[in-house]
Scaffold this active site. Structure first.
Site, mmCIF file in Angstrom:
data_model
loop_
_atom_site.group_PDB
_atom_site.id
_atom_site.type_symbol
_atom_site.label_atom_id
_atom_site.label_comp_id
_atom_site.label_asym_id
_atom_site.label_seq_id
_atom_site.Cartn_x
_atom_site.Cartn_y
_atom_site.Cartn_z
ATOM 1 N N GLN A 161 -100.066 14.366 63.512
ATOM 2 C CA GLN A 161 -99.479 13.037 63.398
ATOM 3 C C GLN A 161 -98.471 12.881 64.531
ATOM 4 O O GLN A 161 -97.503 13.634 64.618
ATOM 5 C CB GLN A 161 -98.787 12.855 62.041
ATOM 6 C CG GLN A 161 -98.214 11.467 61.856
ATOM 7 C CD GLN A 161 -97.564 11.267 60.493
ATOM 8 O OE1 GLN A 161 -97.487 12.188 59.689
ATOM 9 N NE2 GLN A 161 -97.109 10.066 60.239
ATOM 10 N N HIS A 207 -100.515 5.616 59.036
ATOM 11 C CA HIS A 207 -101.556 4.780 59.634
ATOM 12 C C HIS A 207 -102.905 5.456 59.448
ATOM 13 O O HIS A 207 -103.000 6.678 59.386
ATOM 14 C CB HIS A 207 -101.286 4.518 61.120
ATOM 15 C CG HIS A 207 -101.160 5.747 61.967
ATOM 16 N ND1 HIS A 207 -100.057 6.569 61.934
ATOM 17 C CD2 HIS A 207 -102.002 6.289 62.871
ATOM 18 C CE1 HIS A 207 -100.219 7.569 62.802
ATOM 19 N NE2 HIS A 207 -101.406 7.428 63.376
ATOM 20 N N ASN A 227 -103.706 11.398 59.677
ATOM 21 C CA ASN A 227 -103.032 12.606 60.144
ATOM 22 C C ASN A 227 -101.677 12.686 59.453
ATOM 23 O O ASN A 227 -100.999 11.673 59.297
ATOM 24 C CB ASN A 227 -102.831 12.564 61.656
ATOM 25 C CG ASN A 227 -104.146 12.488 62.401
ATOM 26 O OD1 ASN A 227 -105.132 13.073 61.992
ATOM 27 N ND2 ASN A 227 -104.166 11.738 63.493
ATOM 28 N N ASP A 264 -106.883 1.123 69.160
ATOM 29 C CA ASP A 264 -106.118 2.247 69.690
ATOM 30 C C ASP A 264 -106.156 2.195 71.224
ATOM 31 O O ASP A 264 -107.200 1.905 71.805
ATOM 32 C CB ASP A 264 -106.723 3.566 69.187
ATOM 33 C CG ASP A 264 -105.804 4.748 69.409
ATOM 34 O OD1 ASP A 264 -105.507 5.061 70.582
ATOM 35 O OD2 ASP A 264 -105.401 5.373 68.416
ATOM 36 N N ILE A 265 -105.025 2.471 71.866
ATOM 37 C CA ILE A 265 -104.987 2.441 73.339
ATOM 38 C C ILE A 265 -105.616 3.678 73.967
ATOM 39 O O ILE A 265 -105.848 3.713 75.167
ATOM 40 C CB ILE A 265 -103.549 2.237 73.877
ATOM 41 C CG1 ILE A 265 -102.626 3.380 73.425
ATOM 42 C CG2 ILE A 265 -102.992 0.891 73.447
ATOM 43 C CD1 ILE A 265 -101.273 3.382 74.110
ATOM 44 N N HIS A 321 -106.795 5.777 60.961
ATOM 45 C CA HIS A 321 -107.680 5.586 62.103
ATOM 46 C C HIS A 321 -109.067 5.256 61.553
ATOM 47 O O HIS A 321 -109.584 6.002 60.720
ATOM 48 C CB HIS A 321 -107.807 6.876 62.921
ATOM 49 C CG HIS A 321 -106.547 7.352 63.546
ATOM 50 N ND1 HIS A 321 -106.286 7.210 64.888
ATOM 51 C CD2 HIS A 321 -105.475 7.987 63.009
ATOM 52 C CE1 HIS A 321 -105.105 7.735 65.157
ATOM 53 N NE2 HIS A 321 -104.602 8.217 64.037
#
Length: 114
Positions: free
Chosen positions: A94, A100, A87, A30-31, A102
């Protein structure tokens, strides 16, 4: 469905720090990490959100969740544990309309999470 940032990452149009990829799933860091380890796992066959997963092929759903577990193991998170977050929708925070998971780990998680 509109094209999302995840569509572009899967297509190779945007860079990502990949940690795992196969024909069905892509996992990348994750960025904006919320834990020392924060990896996103996305199915390559697009599903909008967790609500839509009930209409998805059960084999593809199983492959997705199996791969989430596999990626967590590859990240070395089995011993201390980790959190998986999905989410769903606006109230669930979300931000990308693409299913997706996490994977959050390498620190003690708090409860309740929200």
């Amino acid at each position: 469905m509109e094209e999302t940032i995840f569509d572009k990452i899967i297509a190779g149009q945007l860079p990502s720090d990949k940690v795992y990829e196969d024909e069905n799933v892509l996992a990348f860091r994750d960025i904006n990490p919320q834990a020392p380890v924060h990896v996103l796992v996305v199915p390559k066959k697009k599903v909008k959100d967790f609500i839509e997963i009930q209409h998805n092929d059960v084999t593809q759903t199983g492959i997705f969740f199996n791969t989430v577990s596999k990626v967590a193991s590859l990240l070395g998170l089995e011993k201390g544990g980790y959190r998986i977050v999905l989410n769903c929708g606006e109230d669930g925070q979300q931000t990308v309309e693409y299913l997706h998971a996490h994977i959050l780990g390498d620190r003690k998680m708090n409860w309740p999470p929200g």
